[in-house]
Design a protein around this motif. Structure first.
Motif, PDB file in Angstrom:
ATOM      1  N   UNK A   1      -8.947 -13.350 -22.578  1.00  0.00           N
ATOM      2  CA  UNK A   1      -8.475 -14.199 -23.668  1.00  0.00           C
ATOM      3  C   UNK A   1      -9.667 -14.897 -24.318  1.00  0.00           C
ATOM      4  N   UNK A   2      -9.671 -14.906 -25.648  1.00  0.00           N
ATOM      5  CA  UNK A   2     -10.659 -15.673 -26.399  1.00  0.00           C
ATOM      6  C   UNK A   2      -9.897 -16.465 -27.447  1.00  0.00           C
ATOM      7  N   UNK A   3     -10.118 -17.764 -27.468  1.00  0.00           N
ATOM      8  CA  UNK A   3      -9.464 -18.607 -28.459  1.00  0.00           C
ATOM      9  C   UNK A   3     -10.533 -19.246 -29.318  1.00  0.00           C
ATOM     10  N   UNK A   4     -10.512 -18.883 -30.585  1.00  0.00           N
ATOM     11  CA  UNK A   4     -11.435 -19.474 -31.529  1.00  0.00           C
ATOM     12  C   UNK A   4     -10.775 -20.599 -32.297  1.00  0.00           C
ATOM     13  N   UNK A   5     -11.467 -21.083 -33.302  1.00  0.00           N
ATOM     14  CA  UNK A   5     -10.924 -22.197 -34.077  1.00  0.00           C
ATOM     15  C   UNK A   5      -9.730 -21.778 -34.917  1.00  0.00           C
ATOM     16  N   UNK A   6      -9.575 -20.472 -35.169  1.00  0.00           N
ATOM     17  CA  UNK A   6      -8.459 -19.990 -35.982  1.00  0.00           C
ATOM     18  C   UNK A   6      -7.541 -19.005 -35.267  1.00  0.00           C
ATOM     19  N   UNK A   7      -8.097 -18.178 -34.387  1.00  0.00           N
ATOM     20  CA  UNK A   7      -7.321 -17.078 -33.813  1.00  0.00           C
ATOM     21  C   UNK A   7      -7.304 -17.078 -32.298  1.00  0.00           C
ATOM     22  N   UNK A   8      -6.179 -16.626 -31.773  1.00  0.00           N
ATOM     23  CA  UNK A   8      -5.979 -16.366 -30.350  1.00  0.00           C
ATOM     24  C   UNK A   8      -6.075 -14.854 -30.197  1.00  0.00           C
ATOM     25  N   UNK A   9      -6.994 -14.383 -29.345  1.00  0.00           N
ATOM     26  CA  UNK A   9      -7.169 -12.956 -29.100  1.00  0.00           C
ATOM     27  C   UNK A   9      -7.002 -12.685 -27.622  1.00  0.00           C
ATOM     28  N   UNK A  10      -6.323 -11.592 -27.295  1.00  0.00           N
ATOM     29  CA  UNK A  10      -6.128 -11.259 -25.886  1.00  0.00           C
ATOM     30  C   UNK A  10      -6.023  -9.758 -25.709  1.00  0.00           C
ATOM     31  N   UNK A  11      -6.475  -9.292 -24.549  1.00  0.00           N
ATOM     32  CA  UNK A  11      -6.316  -7.897 -24.157  1.00  0.00           C
ATOM     33  C   UNK A  11      -5.788  -7.855 -22.735  1.00  0.00           C
ATOM     34  N   UNK A  12      -5.022  -6.811 -22.443  1.00  0.00           N
ATOM     35  CA  UNK A  12      -4.538  -6.578 -21.085  1.00  0.00           C
ATOM     36  C   UNK A  12      -5.029  -5.201 -20.673  1.00  0.00           C
ATOM     37  N   UNK A  13      -5.698  -5.151 -19.529  1.00  0.00           N
ATOM     38  CA  UNK A  13      -6.192  -3.887 -18.982  1.00  0.00           C
ATOM     39  C   UNK A  13      -5.473  -3.596 -17.671  1.00  0.00           C
ATOM     40  N   UNK A  14      -5.180  -2.336 -17.447  1.00  0.00           N
ATOM     41  CA  UNK A  14      -4.615  -1.893 -16.177  1.00  0.00           C
ATOM     42  C   UNK A  14      -5.537  -0.795 -15.660  1.00  0.00           C
ATOM     43  N   UNK A  15      -6.258  -1.088 -14.605  1.00  0.00           N
ATOM     44  CA  UNK A  15      -7.267  -0.168 -14.070  1.00  0.00           C
ATOM     45  C   UNK A  15      -8.239   0.289 -15.154  1.00  0.00           C
ATOM     46  N   UNK A  16      -8.657  -0.650 -15.995  1.00  0.00           N
ATOM     47  CA  UNK A  16      -9.644  -0.358 -17.030  1.00  0.00           C
ATOM     48  C   UNK A  16      -9.091   0.245 -18.301  1.00  0.00           C
ATOM     49  N   UNK A  17      -7.799   0.548 -18.347  1.00  0.00           N
ATOM     50  CA  UNK A  17      -7.175   1.112 -19.561  1.00  0.00           C
ATOM     51  C   UNK A  17      -6.514  -0.002 -20.356  1.00  0.00           C
ATOM     52  N   UNK A  18      -6.745  -0.002 -21.664  1.00  0.00           N
ATOM     53  CA  UNK A  18      -6.130  -0.991 -22.538  1.00  0.00           C
ATOM     54  C   UNK A  18      -4.642  -0.698 -22.651  1.00  0.00           C
ATOM     55  N   UNK A  19      -3.813  -1.686 -22.271  1.00  0.00           N
ATOM     56  CA  UNK A  19      -2.363  -1.485 -22.386  1.00  0.00           C
ATOM     57  C   UNK A  19      -1.723  -2.445 -23.391  1.00  0.00           C
ATOM     58  N   UNK A  20      -2.441  -3.494 -23.795  1.00  0.00           N
ATOM     59  CA  UNK A  20      -1.905  -4.412 -24.793  1.00  0.00           C
ATOM     60  C   UNK A  20      -3.052  -5.219 -25.381  1.00  0.00           C
ATOM     61  N   UNK A  21      -2.900  -5.588 -26.645  1.00  0.00           N
ATOM     62  CA  UNK A  21      -3.855  -6.484 -27.277  1.00  0.00           C
ATOM     63  C   UNK A  21      -3.135  -7.270 -28.360  1.00  0.00           C
ATOM     64  N   UNK A  22      -3.684  -8.417 -28.687  1.00  0.00           N
ATOM     65  CA  UNK A  22      -3.104  -9.237 -29.744  1.00  0.00           C
ATOM     66  C   UNK A  22      -4.191 -10.004 -30.464  1.00  0.00           C
ATOM     67  N   UNK A  23      -3.918 -10.343 -31.697  1.00  0.00           N
ATOM     68  CA  UNK A  23      -4.820 -11.109 -32.553  1.00  0.00           C
ATOM     69  C   UNK A  23      -3.925 -11.982 -33.416  1.00  0.00           C
ATOM     70  N   UNK A  24      -3.769 -13.259 -33.052  1.00  0.00           N
ATOM     71  CA  UNK A  24      -2.821 -14.144 -33.717  1.00  0.00           C
ATOM     72  C   UNK A  24      -3.510 -15.357 -34.320  1.00  0.00           C
ATOM     73  N   UNK A  25      -3.124 -15.730 -35.517  1.00  0.00           N
ATOM     74  CA  UNK A  25      -3.560 -16.997 -36.072  1.00  0.00           C
ATOM     75  C   UNK A  25      -2.760 -18.072 -35.344  1.00  0.00           C
ATOM     76  N   UNK A  26      -3.430 -18.921 -34.582  1.00  0.00           N
ATOM     77  CA  UNK A  26      -2.709 -19.892 -33.760  1.00  0.00           C
ATOM     78  C   UNK A  26      -2.321 -21.155 -34.514  1.00  0.00           C
ATOM     79  N   UNK A  27      -2.741 -21.271 -35.775  1.00  0.00           N
ATOM     80  CA  UNK A  27      -2.357 -22.373 -36.651  1.00  0.00           C
ATOM     81  C   UNK A  27      -2.566 -23.738 -35.991  1.00  0.00           C
ATOM     82  N   UNK A  28      -3.678 -23.878 -35.283  1.00  0.00           N
ATOM     83  CA  UNK A  28      -4.048 -25.145 -34.686  1.00  0.00           C
ATOM     84  C   UNK A  28      -3.395 -25.457 -33.350  1.00  0.00           C
ATOM     85  N   UNK A  29      -2.610 -24.510 -32.820  1.00  0.00           N
ATOM     86  CA  UNK A  29      -1.949 -24.739 -31.545  1.00  0.00           C
ATOM     87  C   UNK A  29      -2.163 -23.529 -30.629  1.00  0.00           C
ATOM     88  N   UNK A  30      -3.370 -23.393 -30.049  1.00  0.00           N
ATOM     89  CA  UNK A  30      -3.650 -22.223 -29.217  1.00  0.00           C
ATOM     90  C   UNK A  30      -2.777 -22.157 -27.967  1.00  0.00           C
TER      91      UNK A  30
END
Length: 165
Positions: A6-35
């Motif tokens: 998970x990486x939370x910047x001043x504007x966006x919440x970013x996350x990835x989920x790995x299962x045994x090194x394989x990407x199974x989910x990711x997201x990139x959301x504008x958190x609108x000031x509420x991470x």
């Protein structure tokens, strides 16, 4: 075991989920000031089952203690691990956030050489670049289609407020 980054910047919440090194989910959301709200909404939506390891960096790292499974990570180390280039050449990793700009320089075989970050000025940051793209009516898709320039002209570093005017 699943790993969540998970990486939370001043504007966006970013996350990835790995299962045994394989990407199974990711997201990139504008958190609108509420991470925290973005994190809780995303984690509920994912419905991740089983044991997980979570690493967090960015502006939400101070909340890592509130969630027992989270481990606070150093952003420079994360950027270094993110490069696959372990060749004999030097590498520069540029990270443009909503309110910051940083560069990590790696030497031969990926060893750390230097880190540089901007001051609190917004010049060159994601928010400034987003604003200018909107003013020019240029989409990210259009920008991505532009060809690379071998020798781009040099530009002077100026205050974003001054440059905008």
């Amino acid at each position: 075991m699943k790993s969540i980054g998970i990486d939370v910047g001043s504007l966006y919440f970013k996350a990835v989920v790995l299962d045994d090194g394989r990407l199974i989910d990711s997201t990139y959301l504008n958190h609108q000031g509420n991470p925290w709200k973005a994190f809780k909404g995303w984690i509920e939506e994912c419905r991740i089952d089983g044991a997980v390891v979570m690493g967090v960096t960015g502006s939400m790292e101070k909340l890592a203690g509130d969630v027992g499974a989270m481990k606070e990570l150093d952003v420079v180390r994360c950027l270094m691990c993110g490069t696959e280039d372990k060749s004999e050449s030097h590498v520069a990793i540029i990270d443009i956030g909503g309110s910051s700009l940083s560069m990590v320089e790696l030497g031969e075989r990926g060893q750390f050489n230097a880190f540089r970050g901007n001051s609190l000025c917004a010049a060159g940051t994601g928010s400034f670049l987003d604003e200018q793209a909107k003013r020019l009516h240029v989409s990210y898709e259009e920008l991505a289609s532009y060809p690379s320039i071998d020798n781009p002209p040099s530009i002077a570093s100026r205050c974003a407020v001054f440059a905008k005017s």
